[in-house]
Scaffold this motif. Structure first.
Motif, PDB file in Angstrom:
ATOM      1  N   PRO A  47      -7.756  11.567  62.731  1.00 47.52           N
ATOM      2  CA  PRO A  47      -7.520  12.689  63.637  1.00 47.52           C
ATOM      3  C   PRO A  47      -8.557  12.743  64.770  1.00 47.52           C
ATOM      4  O   PRO A  47      -9.820  12.256  64.517  1.00 47.52           O
ATOM      5  N   THR A  48      -8.244  13.318  65.869  1.00 46.86           N
ATOM      6  CA  THR A  48      -9.201  13.278  67.064  1.00 46.86           C
ATOM      7  C   THR A  48     -10.650  13.611  66.689  1.00 46.86           C
ATOM      8  O   THR A  48     -11.632  12.966  66.897  1.00 46.86           O
ATOM      9  N   PRO A  49     -10.946  14.731  65.890  1.00 42.49           N
ATOM     10  CA  PRO A  49     -12.185  15.228  65.824  1.00 42.49           C
ATOM     11  C   PRO A  49     -13.292  14.238  65.286  1.00 42.49           C
ATOM     12  O   PRO A  49     -14.360  13.964  65.651  1.00 42.49           O
ATOM     13  N   MET A  50     -12.681  13.401  64.382  1.00 40.72           N
ATOM     14  CA  MET A  50     -13.445  12.322  63.717  1.00 40.72           C
ATOM     15  C   MET A  50     -13.718  11.144  64.629  1.00 40.72           C
ATOM     16  O   MET A  50     -14.940  10.713  64.907  1.00 40.72           O
ATOM     17  N   ILE A  51     -12.791  10.796  65.733  1.00 38.68           N
ATOM     18  CA  ILE A  51     -13.025   9.989  66.692  1.00 38.68           C
ATOM     19  C   ILE A  51     -14.081  10.592  67.709  1.00 38.68           C
ATOM     20  O   ILE A  51     -15.050   9.932  68.242  1.00 38.68           O
ATOM     21  N   GLN A  52     -13.878  11.699  67.939  1.00 44.73           N
ATOM     22  CA  GLN A  52     -14.701  12.070  68.991  1.00 44.73           C
ATOM     23  C   GLN A  52     -16.310  12.233  68.493  1.00 44.73           C
ATOM     24  O   GLN A  52     -17.180  11.982  69.106  1.00 44.73           O
ATOM     25  N   ARG A  53     -16.551  12.557  67.044  1.00 44.62           N
ATOM     26  CA  ARG A  53     -17.899  12.546  66.432  1.00 44.62           C
ATOM     27  C   ARG A  53     -18.164  11.177  66.500  1.00 44.62           C
ATOM     28  O   ARG A  53     -19.600  11.137  66.716  1.00 44.62           O
ATOM     29  N   LEU A  54     -17.612  10.338  66.166  1.00 38.12           N
ATOM     30  CA  LEU A  54     -17.986   8.895  66.106  1.00 38.12           C
ATOM     31  C   LEU A  54     -18.582   8.723  67.477  1.00 38.12           C
ATOM     32  O   LEU A  54     -19.453   8.103  67.756  1.00 38.12           O
ATOM     33  N   ALA A  55     -17.793   8.952  68.613  1.00 35.06           N
ATOM     34  CA  ALA A  55     -17.959   8.387  70.046  1.00 35.06           C
ATOM     35  C   ALA A  55     -19.218   9.090  70.426  1.00 35.06           C
ATOM     36  O   ALA A  55     -20.158   8.268  70.872  1.00 35.06           O
ATOM     37  N   GLU A  56     -19.478  10.431  70.229  1.00 36.66           N
ATOM     38  CA  GLU A  56     -20.674  11.118  70.602  1.00 36.66           C
ATOM     39  C   GLU A  56     -21.837  10.534  69.952  1.00 36.66           C
ATOM     40  O   GLU A  56     -22.946  10.142  70.443  1.00 36.66           O
ATOM     41  N   THR A  57     -21.842  10.348  68.620  1.00 35.92           N
ATOM     42  CA  THR A  57     -23.261   9.942  67.665  1.00 35.92           C
ATOM     43  C   THR A  57     -23.157   8.381  68.107  1.00 35.92           C
ATOM     44  O   THR A  57     -24.478   8.184  68.109  1.00 35.92           O
ATOM     45  N   ALA A  58     -22.284   7.745  68.422  1.00 36.67           N
ATOM     46  CA  ALA A  58     -22.617   6.426  68.703  1.00 36.67           C
ATOM     47  C   ALA A  58     -23.441   6.052  70.125  1.00 36.67           C
ATOM     48  O   ALA A  58     -24.045   5.339  70.195  1.00 36.67           O
ATOM     49  N   ARG A  59     -23.360   7.363  71.044  1.00 36.49           N
ATOM     50  CA  ARG A  59     -24.087   6.993  72.034  1.00 36.49           C
ATOM     51  C   ARG A  59     -25.519   7.468  71.749  1.00 36.49           C
ATOM     52  O   ARG A  59     -26.402   7.343  72.865  1.00 36.49           O
ATOM     53  N   LEU A  72     -26.921   9.389  54.908  1.00 40.27           N
ATOM     54  CA  LEU A  72     -27.598  10.797  55.443  1.00 40.27           C
ATOM     55  C   LEU A  72     -27.652  11.945  54.437  1.00 40.27           C
ATOM     56  O   LEU A  72     -26.877  12.101  53.830  1.00 40.27           O
ATOM     57  N   LYS A  73     -28.852  12.847  54.726  1.00 36.04           N
ATOM     58  CA  LYS A  73     -28.970  13.872  53.925  1.00 36.04           C
ATOM     59  C   LYS A  73     -27.648  14.815  54.307  1.00 36.04           C
ATOM     60  O   LYS A  73     -27.102  15.617  53.300  1.00 36.04           O
ATOM     61  N   GLU A  74     -27.360  15.011  55.470  1.00 36.43           N
ATOM     62  CA  GLU A  74     -26.353  15.644  56.106  1.00 36.43           C
ATOM     63  C   GLU A  74     -25.109  15.312  55.476  1.00 36.43           C
ATOM     64  O   GLU A  74     -24.054  16.079  55.201  1.00 36.43           O
ATOM     65  N   PHE A  75     -24.773  13.919  55.196  1.00 30.60           N
ATOM     66  CA  PHE A  75     -23.545  13.619  54.693  1.00 30.60           C
ATOM     67  C   PHE A  75     -23.563  13.745  53.180  1.00 30.60           C
ATOM     68  O   PHE A  75     -22.412  14.330  52.906  1.00 30.60           O
ATOM     69  N   ARG A  76     -24.686  13.735  52.431  1.00 32.78           N
ATOM     70  CA  ARG A  76     -24.653  14.005  51.118  1.00 32.78           C
ATOM     71  C   ARG A  76     -24.539  15.517  50.823  1.00 32.78           C
ATOM     72  O   ARG A  76     -23.607  15.881  49.867  1.00 32.78           O
ATOM     73  N   ASP A  77     -24.932  16.233  51.615  1.00 35.47           N
ATOM     74  CA  ASP A  77     -25.056  17.650  51.660  1.00 35.47           C
ATOM     75  C   ASP A  77     -23.314  18.057  51.848  1.00 35.47           C
ATOM     76  O   ASP A  77     -23.019  18.840  51.295  1.00 35.47           O
ATOM     77  N   ALA A  78     -22.798  17.324  52.835  1.00 40.14           N
ATOM     78  CA  ALA A  78     -21.397  17.723  53.104  1.00 40.14           C
ATOM     79  C   ALA A  78     -20.457  17.234  51.873  1.00 40.14           C
ATOM     80  O   ALA A  78     -19.613  18.062  51.695  1.00 40.14           O
ATOM     81  N   GLY A 280     -17.597  11.262  58.953  1.00 41.43           N
ATOM     82  CA  GLY A 280     -17.361  11.604  57.770  1.00 41.43           C
ATOM     83  C   GLY A 280     -17.557  13.164  57.445  1.00 41.43           C
ATOM     84  O   GLY A 280     -16.682  13.984  56.789  1.00 41.43           O
ATOM     85  N   ILE A 281     -18.746  13.555  58.071  1.00 41.13           N
ATOM     86  CA  ILE A 281     -19.227  14.997  57.680  1.00 41.13           C
ATOM     87  C   ILE A 281     -18.147  15.933  58.602  1.00 41.13           C
ATOM     88  O   ILE A 281     -17.692  16.934  57.926  1.00 41.13           O
ATOM     89  N   THR A 282     -17.689  15.508  59.847  1.00 40.95           N
ATOM     90  CA  THR A 282     -16.602  16.368  60.313  1.00 40.95           C
ATOM     91  C   THR A 282     -15.370  16.367  59.549  1.00 40.95           C
ATOM     92  O   THR A 282     -14.900  17.495  59.364  1.00 40.95           O
ATOM     93  N   ALA A 283     -15.015  15.221  58.832  1.00 37.61           N
ATOM     94  CA  ALA A 283     -13.756  15.357  58.097  1.00 37.61           C
ATOM     95  C   ALA A 283     -13.951  16.209  56.788  1.00 37.61           C
ATOM     96  O   ALA A 283     -13.041  17.303  56.532  1.00 37.61           O
ATOM     97  N   LEU A 284     -15.099  16.301  56.174  1.00 46.75           N
ATOM     98  CA  LEU A 284     -15.217  16.853  54.893  1.00 46.75           C
ATOM     99  C   LEU A 284     -15.459  18.488  55.084  1.00 46.75           C
ATOM    100  O   LEU A 284     -15.219  19.390  54.473  1.00 46.75           O
TER     101      LEU A 284
END
Ligand code: PLP
Length: 386
Positions: A47-59, A72-78, A280-284
């Motif tokens: 799904p697009t939201p995960m692709i967008q998040r990847l693209a933004e954070t890769a920059r 990441l703490k944020e990933f484990r929290d999610a 992954g956070i966006t997905a969860l």
């Protein structure tokens, strides 16, 4: 010099999916058209939201460095919030959760962290091959519990004698089940947790398909009160979010089991690329109705089409109500391998049940991971069951 593989590697049976892939490539290179229902790899897009998040954070340059080993703490929290939302299970995101480069890696490394040479593990038959292969690599010996059609491919724990429970180090369980698509109710987990406490073994639950139940949401072993004393569970973003190539999953459960997994993984790998964790956070954190449900509806429709089509051809199809697999009985008097080779020659790739264990003999697995027109084409090519 004659190069020798390690004895451990020599003990491994050939990996069935790699073998099928080789045959498939050979036929494709000769120009053969194949409908590939072999591997459980979604054909639908992430799904697009995960692709967008990847693209933004890769920059963002700070995501380019080595990630932390546990995530990441944020990933484990999610992950912890997802466990709460999905199963009403509370876990400490610091000590009871860690990121994985896909759940296959996690399951294999977990086994390496806890199984000693000479240990026995108890594995479903049929099963995803990683539990047994990882046991062999760790020097342990896999023993099996049969999942039978008459029991809808659910375990019957009372068939296993006490002396087996006493000697076993880890029991693997996987629902929704690959390859049969069977599901279980919480009670099956509760009976296993009771035995784990009584006899002193670890439960390793593989929940890779837990978001792919069609009627009822499949449960988690950690919903059993006290399960966290003995259990670890592996989750994957691969199947439910169409993210197989991204390599992201997570393990949740007993803090000592997570610590052992952490120890081995920090020795052998360096975590998950941070933009993949952000995706992954966006997905969860996203809405299942937007990120998961649309794919499930596609599989549901494909499932109906294929179940009816195969039944019309005279096949017996087991539909356990979850995942994108169908478990089909092959024609009487034929081995799975022989029948699947015939199907391959006819231009349809399926997986022989025997590749998943002795109990899989007589069956083949279909992955519903091609569009409807291709499923219809497969139905034209598959011969009548006689
Ligand atoms: N567990 C089961 C039962 C599977 O079928 C698979 C993949 O097919 C996995 C785990 C591994 O998935 P991943 O490594 O993509 O998370």
């Amino acid at each position: 010099m004659k190069i020798q593989k390690s004895l451990r590697l020599q003990k491994l049976p050939p990996y069935i999916f790699a073998q099928i892939d080789e045959k498939k490539r050979d036929l494709l290179s000769k120009g053969k058209d194949l409908v590939d229902l072999g591997i459980g790899d979604p054909d639908l897009p992430t799904p697009t939201p995960m692709i967008q998040r990847l693209a933004e954070t890769a920059r963002d340059q700070k995501n380019h460095r080595y990630p932390s080993y546990g995530g990441l703490k944020e990933f484990r929290d999610a992950c912890a919030e997802w466990m709460q939302r999905r199963f009403s299970v509370s876990v400490d995101s610091k000590t009871e959760v860690m990121s994985l480069i896909g759940s296959k890696e996690g399951l294999a490394h977990f086994t390496e962290a806890f199984v000693n040479p000479g240990d026995f593990t108890l594995i479903p038959d049929p099963a995803y091959p990683v539990y047994a292969n990882a046991t062999i690599l760790a020097g342990g010996t896999p023993a099996y519990y049969a999942l039978k059609k008459e029991n809808k491919f659910k375990p019957n724990w009372s068939e296993i004698p006490d002396h087996v429970w006493k000697t076993v180090k880890v029991v693997y369980i996987n629902y929704p089940h690959n390859p049969t698509s069977a599901t279980v109710e919480l009670d099956i987990y509760a009976q296993l947790v009771e035995r784990a406490k009584r006899f002193g073994f670890i439960i390793c639950s593989d929940g890779a398909y837990c978001e792919q139940g069609y009627e009822v949401p499949p449960p988690s072993v950690l919903q059993v009160p006290g399960a966290k004393d003995v259990a670890i569970e592996f989750f994957s973003l691969s199947k439910s979010y169409n993210m197989t190539g991204w390599r992201i999953g997570f393990a949740v459960g007993n803090a000592d089991l997570i610590a052992g997994l952490y120890q081995i993984k920090s020795t052998l790998d360096s975590g998950v690329f941070q933009p993949v964790q952000w995706a992954g956070i966006t997905a969860l954190q996203g809405k299942d109705s937007e990120l998961i449900q649309p794919s499930k509806e596609v599989y549901f429709y494909r499932r109906e089409l294929m179940v009816k089509g195969l039944q019309n051809l005279g096949y017996e199809v087991f539909d356990g109500g979850a995942s994108f697999y169908l478990w089909v009985t092959n024609p009487a008097g034929r081995t799975s391998a022989d029948f699947c080779s015939q199907l391959l020659e006819l231009g349809v790739v399926v997986t022989p049940g025997s590749g998943f264990g002795k109990q899989g003999e007589g069956y083949f697995r279909i992955a519903l991971t091609v569009p409807e027109e291709r499923l219809k084409e497969a139905l034209k090519r598959i011969p009548k069951c006689s």
